[in-house]
Design a protein around this motif. Structure first.
Motif, PDB file in Angstrom:
ATOM      1  N   ARG A  58      50.103  23.809  53.290  1.00 29.96           N
ATOM      2  CA  ARG A  58      48.972  22.881  53.349  1.00 29.96           C
ATOM      3  C   ARG A  58      48.415  22.777  54.773  1.00 29.96           C
ATOM      4  NH1 ARG A  58      49.063  19.678  48.431  1.00 29.96           N
ATOM      5  NH2 ARG A  58      49.811  21.271  47.025  1.00 29.96           N
ATOM      6  N   TYR A  59      49.186  23.192  55.753  1.00 24.77           N
ATOM      7  CA  TYR A  59      48.709  23.200  57.140  1.00 24.77           C
ATOM      8  C   TYR A  59      47.429  24.016  57.262  1.00 24.77           C
ATOM      9  CZ  TYR A  59      48.411  24.934  61.923  1.00 24.77           C
ATOM     10  OH  TYR A  59      47.959  25.297  63.161  1.00 24.77           O
ATOM     11  N   TRP A  60      47.361  25.145  56.553  1.00 23.96           N
ATOM     12  CA  TRP A  60      46.198  26.035  56.646  1.00 23.96           C
ATOM     13  C   TRP A  60      44.966  25.455  55.974  1.00 23.96           C
ATOM     14  CZ3 TRP A  60      46.571  29.244  60.309  1.00 23.96           C
ATOM     15  CH2 TRP A  60      47.812  29.749  60.666  1.00 23.96           C
ATOM     16  N   ALA A  61      45.136  24.457  55.092  1.00 25.35           N
ATOM     17  CA  ALA A  61      43.976  23.808  54.470  1.00 25.35           C
ATOM     18  C   ALA A  61      43.150  23.055  55.501  1.00 25.35           C
ATOM     19  CB  ALA A  61      44.432  22.860  53.368  1.00 25.35           C
ATOM     20  N   LEU A  62      43.795  22.587  56.557  1.00 20.73           N
ATOM     21  CA  LEU A  62      43.071  21.931  57.642  1.00 20.73           C
ATOM     22  C   LEU A  62      42.838  22.862  58.820  1.00 20.73           C
ATOM     23  CD1 LEU A  62      44.808  18.444  57.696  1.00 20.73           C
ATOM     24  CD2 LEU A  62      42.558  19.022  56.817  1.00 20.73           C
ATOM     25  N   ALA A  63      43.771  23.786  59.071  1.00 17.26           N
ATOM     26  CA  ALA A  63      43.683  24.628  60.262  1.00 17.26           C
ATOM     27  C   ALA A  63      42.540  25.637  60.169  1.00 17.26           C
ATOM     28  CB  ALA A  63      45.014  25.352  60.488  1.00 17.26           C
ATOM     29  N   VAL A  64      42.362  26.292  59.035  1.00 16.36           N
ATOM     30  CA  VAL A  64      41.329  27.333  58.920  1.00 16.36           C
ATOM     31  C   VAL A  64      39.917  26.746  59.092  1.00 16.36           C
ATOM     32  CG1 VAL A  64      40.272  28.997  57.335  1.00 16.36           C
ATOM     33  CG2 VAL A  64      42.747  28.936  57.609  1.00 16.36           C
ATOM     34  N   PRO A  65      39.543  25.646  58.411  1.00 11.32           N
ATOM     35  CA  PRO A  65      38.206  25.088  58.672  1.00 11.32           C
ATOM     36  C   PRO A  65      38.036  24.616  60.112  1.00 11.32           C
ATOM     37  CG  PRO A  65      39.056  24.221  56.623  1.00 11.32           C
ATOM     38  CD  PRO A  65      40.171  24.975  57.265  1.00 11.32           C
ATOM     39  N   ALA A  66      39.100  24.066  60.709  1.00 11.47           N
ATOM     40  CA  ALA A  66      38.999  23.622  62.101  1.00 11.47           C
ATOM     41  C   ALA A  66      38.796  24.816  63.029  1.00 11.47           C
ATOM     42  CB  ALA A  66      40.248  22.847  62.494  1.00 11.47           C
ATOM     43  N   TYR A  67      39.541  25.898  62.812  1.00 12.86           N
ATOM     44  CA  TYR A  67      39.376  27.106  63.632  1.00 12.86           C
ATOM     45  C   TYR A  67      37.978  27.692  63.480  1.00 12.86           C
ATOM     46  CZ  TYR A  67      44.422  27.228  64.514  1.00 12.86           C
ATOM     47  OH  TYR A  67      45.691  26.949  64.911  1.00 12.86           O
ATOM     48  N   VAL A  68      37.459  27.685  62.262  1.00 12.16           N
ATOM     49  CA  VAL A  68      36.122  28.236  62.023  1.00 12.16           C
ATOM     50  C   VAL A  68      35.064  27.389  62.732  1.00 12.16           C
ATOM     51  CG1 VAL A  68      34.368  28.606  60.235  1.00 12.16           C
ATOM     52  CG2 VAL A  68      36.703  29.402  59.878  1.00 12.16           C
ATOM     53  N   MET A  69      35.182  26.067  62.649  1.00  7.00           N
ATOM     54  CA  MET A  69      34.195  25.204  63.304  1.00  7.00           C
ATOM     55  C   MET A  69      34.258  25.331  64.817  1.00  7.00           C
ATOM     56  SD  MET A  69      34.074  21.865  60.741  1.00  7.00           S
ATOM     57  CE  MET A  69      34.654  20.828  61.975  1.00  7.00           C
ATOM     58  N   VAL A  70      35.456  25.422  65.381  1.00  9.63           N
ATOM     59  CA  VAL A  70      35.587  25.592  66.828  1.00  9.63           C
ATOM     60  C   VAL A  70      35.033  26.947  67.248  1.00  9.63           C
ATOM     61  CG1 VAL A  70      37.276  25.872  68.694  1.00  9.63           C
ATOM     62  CG2 VAL A  70      37.462  23.952  67.118  1.00  9.63           C
ATOM     63  N   SER A  71      35.282  27.987  66.456  1.00 10.77           N
ATOM     64  CA  SER A  71      34.746  29.319  66.780  1.00 10.77           C
ATOM     65  C   SER A  71      33.221  29.323  66.757  1.00 10.77           C
ATOM     66  CB  SER A  71      35.269  30.357  65.786  1.00 10.77           C
ATOM     67  OG  SER A  71      36.663  30.457  65.858  1.00 10.77           O
ATOM     68  N   ILE A  72      32.628  28.649  65.789  1.00 11.32           N
ATOM     69  CA  ILE A  72      31.160  28.574  65.718  1.00 11.32           C
ATOM     70  C   ILE A  72      30.614  27.807  66.916  1.00 11.32           C
ATOM     71  CG2 ILE A  72      29.247  27.551  64.419  1.00 11.32           C
ATOM     72  CD1 ILE A  72      30.770  28.328  61.870  1.00 11.32           C
ATOM     73  N   ALA A  73      31.262  26.701  67.288  1.00 14.27           N
ATOM     74  CA  ALA A  73      30.804  25.916  68.437  1.00 14.27           C
ATOM     75  C   ALA A  73      30.921  26.728  69.729  1.00 14.27           C
ATOM     76  CB  ALA A  73      31.605  24.619  68.544  1.00 14.27           C
TER      77      ALA A  73
END
Length: 165
Positions: free
Chosen positions: A86-101
């Motif tokens: 379940r860690y990846w349910a939050l980690a992947v969207p957070a990584y994607v948003m930080v990468s876009i920013a």
């Protein structure tokens, strides 16, 4: 010789005027605009890709929400025992948003680095600059429209800062 009064399809209307003979088709499979069909029969590939993409997005969102929010006991009762943490349910969207920013900030920084300083003449003139042509027409003649050209900085300063009214 073919009979002029017979028509091969009940959905076609044959005009029998003496001056012209036209065939008006009511079939949707003809190449008529507005029916959403390509030159050949069937839907356009972009329509198919859009439909498949939208269905895939809805299914993937549903699977993600079930994986992220449904308790483990419910998933085990259905027969699903292996799934990512379940860690990846939050980690992947957070990584994607930080990468876009970060990509957005990198893009802005790259634009600042490639922009010449305000004191550079490259801001006012470059290889695409066009000087205005000097036309010699009297006031009484009809003057043609002048070709497109850049307005010189002296003319801009005169229009903006000269207080003649």
């Amino acid at each position: 010789m073919e009979d002029l009064h017979s028509v091969s399809s009940p959905r076609r209307i044959l005009s029998l005027s003496k001056k012209r003979r036209t065939l008006i088709s009511l079939d949707r499979d003809d190449k008529a605009p507005g029916f959403g069909l390509s030159g050949e029969h069937g839907p356009k590939p972009s329509e198919v890709y859009g439909f498949v993409g939208s269905i895939t997005t809805v299914v993937a969102t549903g699977v993600y929400l079930i994986w992220a929010y449904v308790p483990d006991s419910w998933l085990h009762s259905v027969g699903i025992f292996y799934y990512p943490s379940r860690y990846w349910a939050l980690a992947v969207p957070a990584y994607v948003m930080v990468s876009i920013a970060l990509a957005w900030l990198f893009y802005i920084g790259l634009n600042f680095m490639s922009t010449p300083p305000p004191t550079s003449f490259n801001i006012m003139f470059d290889e695409f600059s066009k000087e205005p042509s000097i036309s010699t027409f009297s006031e009484e003649e009809d003057r043609p429209i002048e070709p497109i050209s850049d307005i010189g900085i002296n003319r801009i300063n005169d229009l903006m800062f000269n207080n003649k009214k």
